[in-house]
Write a protein that holds these residues in place. Structure first.
Motif, mmCIF file in Angstrom:
data_model
loop_
_atom_site.group_PDB
_atom_site.id
_atom_site.type_symbol
_atom_site.label_atom_id
_atom_site.label_comp_id
_atom_site.label_asym_id
_atom_site.label_seq_id
_atom_site.Cartn_x
_atom_site.Cartn_y
_atom_site.Cartn_z
ATOM 1 N N GLN A 17 1.009 -1.294 0.635
ATOM 2 C CA GLN A 17 -0.445 -0.065 0.135
ATOM 3 C C GLN A 17 1.325 1.206 -0.147
ATOM 4 O O GLN A 17 0.357 2.720 -0.721
ATOM 5 C CB GLN A 17 -0.643 -0.256 1.154
ATOM 6 C CG GLN A 17 -2.254 -0.904 0.951
ATOM 7 C CD GLN A 17 -1.642 -2.170 2.188
ATOM 8 O OE1 GLN A 17 -0.191 -2.451 2.580
ATOM 9 N NE2 GLN A 17 -2.573 -3.258 2.530
ATOM 10 N N LEU A 23 -4.314 -5.857 -0.264
ATOM 11 C CA LEU A 23 -4.840 -4.546 -0.634
ATOM 12 C C LEU A 23 -6.130 -4.517 -0.639
ATOM 13 O O LEU A 23 -7.229 -5.497 -1.424
ATOM 14 C CB LEU A 23 -3.752 -4.542 -2.464
ATOM 15 C CG LEU A 23 -2.499 -4.678 -2.135
ATOM 16 C CD1 LEU A 23 -2.062 -4.083 -3.673
ATOM 17 C CD2 LEU A 23 -1.936 -3.628 -1.438
ATOM 18 N N ASP A 79 -6.131 -0.097 -4.072
ATOM 19 C CA ASP A 79 -5.185 0.743 -3.600
ATOM 20 C C ASP A 79 -4.556 -1.165 -4.760
ATOM 21 O O ASP A 79 -3.293 -0.558 -5.381
ATOM 22 C CB ASP A 79 -4.602 -0.316 -2.583
ATOM 23 C CG ASP A 79 -4.927 0.983 -1.625
ATOM 24 O OD1 ASP A 79 -4.270 2.184 -2.494
ATOM 25 O OD2 ASP A 79 -5.069 0.236 -0.741
ATOM 26 N N ARG A 117 -4.216 0.779 -8.435
ATOM 27 C CA ARG A 117 -2.665 1.668 -8.685
ATOM 28 C C ARG A 117 -2.332 0.969 -8.679
ATOM 29 O O ARG A 117 -0.847 1.274 -9.103
ATOM 30 C CB ARG A 117 -3.079 2.188 -7.041
ATOM 31 C CG ARG A 117 -2.434 3.708 -7.274
ATOM 32 C CD ARG A 117 -2.682 4.776 -6.181
ATOM 33 N NE ARG A 117 -2.971 3.981 -5.149
ATOM 34 C CZ ARG A 117 -3.698 4.059 -4.106
ATOM 35 N NH1 ARG A 117 -5.157 4.367 -4.701
ATOM 36 N NH2 ARG A 117 -4.372 3.385 -3.174
ATOM 37 N N TYR A 118 -1.397 -0.169 -7.362
ATOM 38 C CA TYR A 118 -0.182 -0.794 -7.530
ATOM 39 C C TYR A 118 -0.234 -1.022 -8.952
ATOM 40 O O TYR A 118 1.097 -1.424 -9.401
ATOM 41 C CB TYR A 118 -0.469 -1.678 -6.152
ATOM 42 C CG TYR A 118 1.154 -2.616 -6.981
ATOM 43 C CD1 TYR A 118 2.101 -2.830 -6.885
ATOM 44 C CD2 TYR A 118 0.344 -4.465 -6.724
ATOM 45 C CE1 TYR A 118 2.965 -3.679 -6.214
ATOM 46 C CE2 TYR A 118 1.165 -5.125 -6.950
ATOM 47 C CZ TYR A 118 2.502 -5.222 -6.977
ATOM 48 O OH TYR A 118 3.575 -6.211 -6.849
#
Length: 264
Positions: free
Chosen positions: A144, A176, A180, A183-184
């Motif tokens: 995160q 996650l 998240d 986004r990761y």
């Protein structure tokens, strides 16, 4: 479809606590049994299945290793020993997959793992990856909090080293939230070699209605195959190969592997 909370996350996403996750893992033993929740005996089957998956994947979609790296402009030269030059492994734990699989197919390996007592096994002077010179960097941060900038602003470009040919994510993305996770995955695209792979190997939800399952014990989520595919699509990734793990006890959740590449 997952139930939606008022803040835009799913209700399960909103329940995730990084602090509770770290507390859970800090209490686990520093061995395969601790990494696999008491099911250390499945490790051999897990590794062999992943090895076979990667062998089939490389035959279907060979990795070019003699082109120019778009990050550094330097040749990504092939070695005679390893099919992949640079690898990033997320949630490596004590290095069970690192040692038993990735070290045999990757020349250099970077690791993201928040629990320092786990990565101490990888960084010890007698560690096989230290002695072989394969382990480059260890980032002791939760996914995160990890960012691609932490790689790009490191000595990644200074040393004329190319992008990652392989990014390995196994039994870590369920920690996650969905935002998240997307986004990761988007960040990984910026670090990936032009024909590199992002590998995801995770448990799947068995809920009758296809909804995700939240686990109080370690503050994690088991997602449905459909939900994973939605997240991949939102991140700009396509599936080039996927397969269900075989050989695990029926008491365990089903596990699926995905090989991903950017859609453009």
């Amino acid at each position: 479809m997952p139930a939606t909370a008022t803040d835009g996350q799913t209700e399960n996403d909103a329940r995730i606590s990084t602090a509770e996750q770290r507390e859970y893992w800090a209490q686990q033993s520093v061995d395969d049994n601790g990494m696999l929740g008491g099911f250390a005996h499945v490790s051999r089957v897990d590794i062999q299945f992943s090895r076979n998956f990667m062998s089939k994947l490389r035959r279907l979609h060979p990795v070019s290793v003699d082109g120019k790296s778009s990050l550094t402009g330097s040749p990504n030269q092939k070695t005679t020993k390893y099919p992949f030059r640079y690898c990033l492994e997320a949630g490596a734990g004590i290095g069970r997959v690192t040692r038993n699989l990735l070290a045999s197919i990757c020349e250099k390996i970077d690791v993201v793992e928040p629990i320092e007592k786990f990565t101490a096994m990888l960084t010890a002077s007698d560690s096989p990856l230290i002695q072989s010179g394969q382990l480059r960097r260890v980032y002791n941060v939760p996914l995160q909090e990890w960012t691609a900038e932490s790689i790009l602003t490191d000595d990644f470009t200074v040393q004329n080293e190319g992008r990652y040919d392989l990014v390995w994510n196994q039994w870590c993305l369920d920690y996650l939230s969905s935002p998240d996770l997307v986004r990761y995955l988007k960040q990984l695209i910026h670090l990936l070699a032009p024909d590199g792979y992002i590998i995801v190997k995770e448990n799947l939800s068995t809920a009758a209605g296809g909804e995700d399952i939240f686990w109080e014990e370690n503050s994690s989520i088991s997602r449905s195959d459909r939900h994973f595919r939605e997240c991949f699509e939102q991140a700009g990734l396509m599936i080039v190969k996927t397969q269900l793990q075989t050989g695990f006890p029926k008491t365990l959740l089903p596990v699926r592997m995905y090989a991903l590449r950017p859609t453009s």
